[in-house]
Scaffold this motif. Structure first.
Motif, mmCIF file in Angstrom:
data_model
loop_
_atom_site.group_PDB
_atom_site.id
_atom_site.type_symbol
_atom_site.label_atom_id
_atom_site.label_comp_id
_atom_site.label_asym_id
_atom_site.label_seq_id
_atom_site.Cartn_x
_atom_site.Cartn_y
_atom_site.Cartn_z
ATOM 1 N N GLU A 178 3.005 2.960 -6.462
ATOM 2 C CA GLU A 178 1.754 2.857 -7.188
ATOM 3 C C GLU A 178 0.536 2.813 -6.275
ATOM 4 O O GLU A 178 -0.587 2.972 -6.724
ATOM 5 C CB GLU A 178 1.765 1.619 -8.102
ATOM 6 C CG GLU A 178 1.885 0.289 -7.380
ATOM 7 C CD GLU A 178 3.329 -0.152 -7.258
ATOM 8 O OE1 GLU A 178 3.571 -1.365 -7.332
ATOM 9 O OE2 GLU A 178 4.208 0.706 -7.100
ATOM 10 N N HIS A 179 0.742 2.592 -4.968
ATOM 11 C CA HIS A 179 -0.381 2.545 -4.036
ATOM 12 C C HIS A 179 -0.381 3.731 -3.078
ATOM 13 O O HIS A 179 -1.249 3.828 -2.227
ATOM 14 C CB HIS A 179 -0.338 1.245 -3.222
ATOM 15 C CG HIS A 179 -0.626 0.015 -4.032
ATOM 16 N ND1 HIS A 179 -1.895 -0.345 -4.420
ATOM 17 C CD2 HIS A 179 0.210 -0.922 -4.554
ATOM 18 C CE1 HIS A 179 -1.844 -1.468 -5.122
ATOM 19 N NE2 HIS A 179 -0.583 -1.831 -5.225
ATOM 20 N N ASN A 180 0.585 4.608 -3.192
ATOM 21 C CA ASN A 180 0.708 5.707 -2.242
ATOM 22 C C ASN A 180 0.519 7.048 -2.943
ATOM 23 O O ASN A 180 1.466 7.637 -3.448
ATOM 24 C CB ASN A 180 2.089 5.668 -1.571
ATOM 25 C CG ASN A 180 2.239 6.772 -0.532
ATOM 26 O OD1 ASN A 180 1.255 7.397 -0.146
ATOM 27 N ND2 ASN A 180 3.465 7.003 -0.096
ATOM 28 N N PRO A 181 -0.725 7.540 -2.980
ATOM 29 C CA PRO A 181 -0.985 8.789 -3.692
ATOM 30 C C PRO A 181 -0.336 9.995 -3.043
ATOM 31 O O PRO A 181 -0.211 11.044 -3.651
ATOM 32 C CB PRO A 181 -2.519 8.894 -3.648
ATOM 33 C CG PRO A 181 -2.922 8.111 -2.441
ATOM 34 C CD PRO A 181 -1.928 6.985 -2.352
ATOM 35 N N TYR B 195 -2.945 7.377 -11.666
ATOM 36 C CA TYR B 195 -4.403 7.272 -11.706
ATOM 37 C C TYR B 195 -5.055 7.526 -10.350
ATOM 38 O O TYR B 195 -6.284 7.534 -10.249
ATOM 39 C CB TYR B 195 -4.797 5.905 -12.276
ATOM 40 C CG TYR B 195 -4.351 5.762 -13.715
ATOM 41 C CD1 TYR B 195 -5.063 6.364 -14.746
ATOM 42 C CD2 TYR B 195 -3.182 5.069 -14.033
ATOM 43 C CE1 TYR B 195 -4.636 6.265 -16.060
ATOM 44 C CE2 TYR B 195 -2.749 4.967 -15.351
ATOM 45 C CZ TYR B 195 -3.479 5.566 -16.354
ATOM 46 O OH TYR B 195 -3.053 5.476 -17.664
ATOM 47 N N TRP B 196 -4.239 7.755 -9.317
ATOM 48 C CA TRP B 196 -4.780 8.261 -8.061
ATOM 49 C C TRP B 196 -5.232 9.712 -8.242
ATOM 50 O O TRP B 196 -6.118 10.195 -7.535
ATOM 51 C CB TRP B 196 -3.718 8.207 -6.959
ATOM 52 C CG TRP B 196 -3.487 6.851 -6.374
ATOM 53 C CD1 TRP B 196 -2.522 5.959 -6.728
ATOM 54 C CD2 TRP B 196 -4.232 6.228 -5.322
ATOM 55 N NE1 TRP B 196 -2.616 4.820 -5.972
ATOM 56 C CE2 TRP B 196 -3.655 4.960 -5.093
ATOM 57 C CE3 TRP B 196 -5.331 6.626 -4.549
ATOM 58 C CZ2 TRP B 196 -4.140 4.081 -4.124
ATOM 59 C CZ3 TRP B 196 -5.811 5.755 -3.583
ATOM 60 C CH2 TRP B 196 -5.221 4.502 -3.378
ATOM 61 N N HIS B 197 -4.598 10.405 -9.170
ATOM 62 C CA HIS B 197 -4.823 11.842 -9.336
ATOM 63 C C HIS B 197 -5.630 12.182 -10.590
ATOM 64 O O HIS B 197 -6.316 13.202 -10.625
ATOM 65 C CB HIS B 197 -3.479 12.561 -9.380
ATOM 66 C CG HIS B 197 -2.566 12.179 -8.256
ATOM 67 N ND1 HIS B 197 -2.818 12.521 -6.941
ATOM 68 C CD2 HIS B 197 -1.409 11.451 -8.240
ATOM 69 C CE1 HIS B 197 -1.854 12.036 -6.165
ATOM 70 N NE2 HIS B 197 -0.990 11.394 -6.928
ATOM 71 N N CYS C 220 0.820 -1.210 0.000
ATOM 72 C CA CYS C 220 0.000 0.000 0.000
ATOM 73 C C CYS C 220 0.852 1.256 0.000
ATOM 74 O O CYS C 220 0.430 2.300 -0.484
ATOM 75 C CB CYS C 220 -0.928 0.014 1.223
ATOM 76 S SG CYS C 220 -2.275 -1.185 1.107
ATOM 77 N N ALA D 292 0.364 4.817 -10.422
ATOM 78 C CA ALA D 292 0.294 5.846 -9.380
ATOM 79 C C ALA D 292 -0.373 7.115 -9.888
ATOM 80 O O ALA D 292 -0.992 7.856 -9.121
ATOM 81 C CB ALA D 292 1.699 6.168 -8.866
#
Length: 204
Positions: free
Chosen positions: A21-24, A65-67, A17, A63
């Motif tokens: 890629e999992h930490n925006p 695509y969090w934003h 997480c 990563a």
């Protein structure tokens, strides 16, 4: 043993997480957009990929695509940042039109990027509003026509300048849109706006 395995699995899950890629929180929307604009200037729109942007930020492509939900949303954000340079409230339509053109020219392929997002009805209407303000009340259709001209003219000029920078010469019988650029542009704006190219309209 079961407790130890559970702790180990939780640690692995936490590590995943917190990976890029999992930490925006490692980057935010602004830093992604700024990196994308810088890359646009370096490589151009055709080579502006999510993978390349992610590499610049030292994260995995996922990563981003969090934003931004997708690349089109990111491009719309870039278009908004480009057109945000346009001053609002100018009463002189030629000044406004030139400001829009200059904002598009400020970035490599800026005109093509804004034109493509505009065609998909993405991004803000800042340029349209600026033109309507300059033209006055009831000018929505003229402002739209004028914006189409500005976007098309700027995209054509940027494409030609890009081609010439790579040694592609225009044929002798072709009209070079970069020759007398300001005069051609002003004449087009004046014709659509219904003002004099030599004496810009001032509503003040």
């Amino acid at each position: 043993m079961l407790v130890l395995n559970t702790v180990h699995l939780n640690a692995v899950h936490y590590s995943e997480c917190m990976s890029p890629e999992h930490n925006p929180a490692r980057h935010d929307r602004d830093s992604v957009a700024r990196a994308a604009l810088a890359l646009l200037d370096e490589v151009g729109l055709a080579d502006l990929s999510m993978r390349r942007i992610a590499a610049r930020l030292d994260v995995q492509p996922s990563a981003l695509y969090w934003h931004f939900a997708n690349k089109q949303e990111l491009l719309a954000e870039l278009a908004d940042r480009i057109t945000a340079r346009i001053p609002a409230g100018a009463s002189d339509v030629l000044v406004t039109a030139r400001s829009i053109r200059d904002a598009l020219f400020a970035y490599r392929d800026g005109a093509e990027l804004v034109l493509s997002t505009y065609a998909l009805r993405l991004g803000s209407s800042h340029a349209q509003i600026a033109l309507e303000t300059s033209l006055g009340a009831g000018s929505s259709e003229r402002a739209t026509a004028l914006l189409h001209f500005i976007l098309g003219h700027a995209a054509l000029a940027q494409l030609r300048m890009h081609a010439e920078s790579h040694g592609a010469a225009a044929s002798a019988d072709e009209i070079d849109p970069t020759a007398g650029l300001d005069a051609v542009f002003d004449l087009g704006v004046a014709a659509i706006a219904g003002v004099s190219a030599s004496q810009p309209r001032d509503r003040a």
